[in-house]
Design a protein around this motif. Structure first.
Motif, PDB file in Angstrom:
ATOM      1  N   THR A  16      72.723 -45.648  53.524  1.00 11.61           N
ATOM      2  CA  THR A  16      72.708 -44.357  54.221  1.00 11.61           C
ATOM      3  C   THR A  16      71.383 -44.050  54.917  1.00 11.61           C
ATOM      4  OG1 THR A  16      72.086 -43.242  52.183  1.00 11.61           O
ATOM      5  CG2 THR A  16      74.422 -43.317  52.719  1.00 11.61           C
ATOM      6  N   ALA A  17      70.261 -44.512  54.367  1.00  8.29           N
ATOM      7  CA  ALA A  17      68.969 -44.136  54.954  1.00  8.29           C
ATOM      8  C   ALA A  17      68.856 -44.531  56.430  1.00  8.29           C
ATOM      9  CB  ALA A  17      67.822 -44.722  54.135  1.00  8.29           C
ATOM     10  N   PRO A  18      69.226 -45.768  56.808  1.00  9.25           N
ATOM     11  CA  PRO A  18      69.137 -46.109  58.237  1.00  9.25           C
ATOM     12  C   PRO A  18      70.068 -45.263  59.091  1.00  9.25           C
ATOM     13  CG  PRO A  18      69.377 -48.093  56.923  1.00  9.25           C
ATOM     14  CD  PRO A  18      69.636 -46.947  56.017  1.00  9.25           C
ATOM     15  N   VAL A  19      71.237 -44.893  58.544  1.00  5.47           N
ATOM     16  CA  VAL A  19      72.171 -44.081  59.331  1.00  5.47           C
ATOM     17  C   VAL A  19      71.568 -42.709  59.600  1.00  5.47           C
ATOM     18  CG1 VAL A  19      74.475 -43.097  59.388  1.00  5.47           C
ATOM     19  CG2 VAL A  19      74.129 -45.326  58.365  1.00  5.47           C
ATOM     20  N   SER A  20      71.011 -42.083  58.543  1.00  5.91           N
ATOM     21  CA  SER A  20      70.376 -40.770  58.740  1.00  5.91           C
ATOM     22  C   SER A  20      69.275 -40.871  59.784  1.00  5.91           C
ATOM     23  CB  SER A  20      69.758 -40.274  57.428  1.00  5.91           C
ATOM     24  OG  SER A  20      70.678 -40.313  56.395  1.00  5.91           O
ATOM     25  N   ALA A  21      68.433 -41.903  59.661  1.00  8.60           N
ATOM     26  CA  ALA A  21      67.315 -42.029  60.588  1.00  8.60           C
ATOM     27  C   ALA A  21      67.811 -42.215  62.017  1.00  8.60           C
ATOM     28  CB  ALA A  21      66.435 -43.210  60.180  1.00  8.60           C
TER      29      ALA A  21
END
Lengths: 113, 164, 89
Positions: A77-82
């Motif tokens: 999820t972290a790359p998607v949020s970024a």
């Protein structure tokens, strides 16, 4: 032995969590700030999860690796949020230290409608 | 038959593992229920998939995963050093436009995610028509070099993994 | 030794949360605030996991997982809102 490993991992993780937030607080523009939380913090959390697993294995409850779930979830999820935040910033013309690329007007989410 | 029952083998495997981790047990009951979950959920999500992702050469993962994990660790230390010591006016942030050779959507998503997780770079925008991925680099004195590095280290193995 | 390490680590994470909070209040752009919220929930997961070791309880795992899931959905919803000006079509 496992307790020592857990201690080291905990401190390592806490350090990176702190660095991520420090980056968020002190870096000069939005796009540079995007770097701190999305990865220093993610690595920090990875270390904390590893510490948790080491601690659980040391406390005699047998090996339990379900903390890996949080980790896998976060790494997905972290790359998607970024990415989504970065695109929102590009589209809204958020001030940047370096000239940003032209935002795509007809982005994919609008095209599907 | 098997293909009808499990249209997304990778998704099903992922669901079984996730289920076993969630209930935190390897008992037969948990295993059976995990299999039920793996069969029941993929058909409900078919609308969200373009097609089932297929790994052409899974062996490439053995090469790619250690490289990525190692890069995450090393480059995080670099970024930590920059955050702690570099004054803001001596940062050299840069937007990079990476021309993509891979077209497979799953490969592109994987590449964008890897770029974001390896510090110093965050992918911020994808231009699917031009095949260009826009990336923000935190401190990048040499853009050409950074682009070449990303293409060699991540894009080339991903191309092998997902395409032919 | 583990307890000492945990105390230091928890203090560090609390400091990290204060820094994120500062960015949340300061802005300046709405994107900055959303990013700060995103960081704040990841900090919280770290804190919850540490407390879980500190008090030797497995109950915190579910809490951490739920924070991770709701936090992600929240960030995406807010980013979508910034991107489009509305949430639902």
């Amino acid at each position: 032995m496992l307790e020592a490993l857990a201690s080291v991992l905990i401190l390592f993780g806490a350090f990176f969590v702190l660095v991520g937030s420090l980056g968020l607080a002190r870096l000069p523009d939005f796009f540079t700030r995007l770097h701190g939380p999305t990865k220093a913090t993610t690595l920090g959390l990875a270390a904390v999860c590893a510490a948790f697993i080491a601690f659980a294995a040391g406390s005699g409850n047998g090996l339990s690796v379900r903390e890996l779930l949080i980790l896998v979830f976060l790494f997905i999820t972290a790359p998607v949020s970024a990415f989504v935040l970065g695109r929102a910033a590009l589209r809204r013309g958020t001030p940047s230290m370096t000239p940003p690329p032209a935002p795509l007007e007809d982005a994919d989410d609008d095209r599907h409608r | 038959m098997l293909r009808r029952l499990l249209p997304h083998p990778l998704l099903s495997a992922f669901l079984v593992i996730t289920w076993l981790l969630l209930v935190n047990s390897l008992s037969p009951g948990a295993l059976v229920f995990g299999l039920l979950v793996a069969i029941a959920i993929p058909p409900l999500t078919t609308r969200f998939w373009i097609r089932a992702p297929r790994l052409h050469r899974p062996a490439v993962l053995l090469r790619l995963v250690p490289v990525v994990l190692w890069d995450i660790l090393v480059a995080n230390l670099t970024v930590a050093w920059i955050v702690l010591t570099r004054p803001a006016d001596r940062l050299r942030p840069q937007f990079l436009a990476i021309p993509l050779d891979i077209r497979d959507p799953y490969a592109t998503v994987a590449l964008a995610s890897i770029i974001t997780l390896t510090p110093g770079t965050v992918s911020v925008q994808l231009d699917p028509d031009a095949g260009v991925l826009h990336v923000h680099a935190l401190d990048c004195p040499d853009p050409e070099d950074a682009i070449a590095g990303i293409k060699r280290r991540y894009e080339q193995p991903l191309g092998e993994l997902f395409e032919c | 030794m583990l307890t000492a390490a945990l105390n230091i680590a928890i203090a560090a994470v609390l400091l990290a949360m204060l820094l994120s909070l500062w960015r949340l209040l300061r802005g300046p752009a709405p994107e900055d605030r959303v990013l700060a919220l995103d960081t704040l929930y990841i900090n919280t997961i770290a804190l919850v996991l540490m407390l879980s070791i500190r008090f030797d309880s497995r109950l915190y795992f579910e809490a951490a997982l739920l924070i991770a899931m709701t936090g992600f959905v929240g960030t995406i919803a807010l980013a979508k809102y910034l991107l489009r000006g509305n949430l639902m079509d």
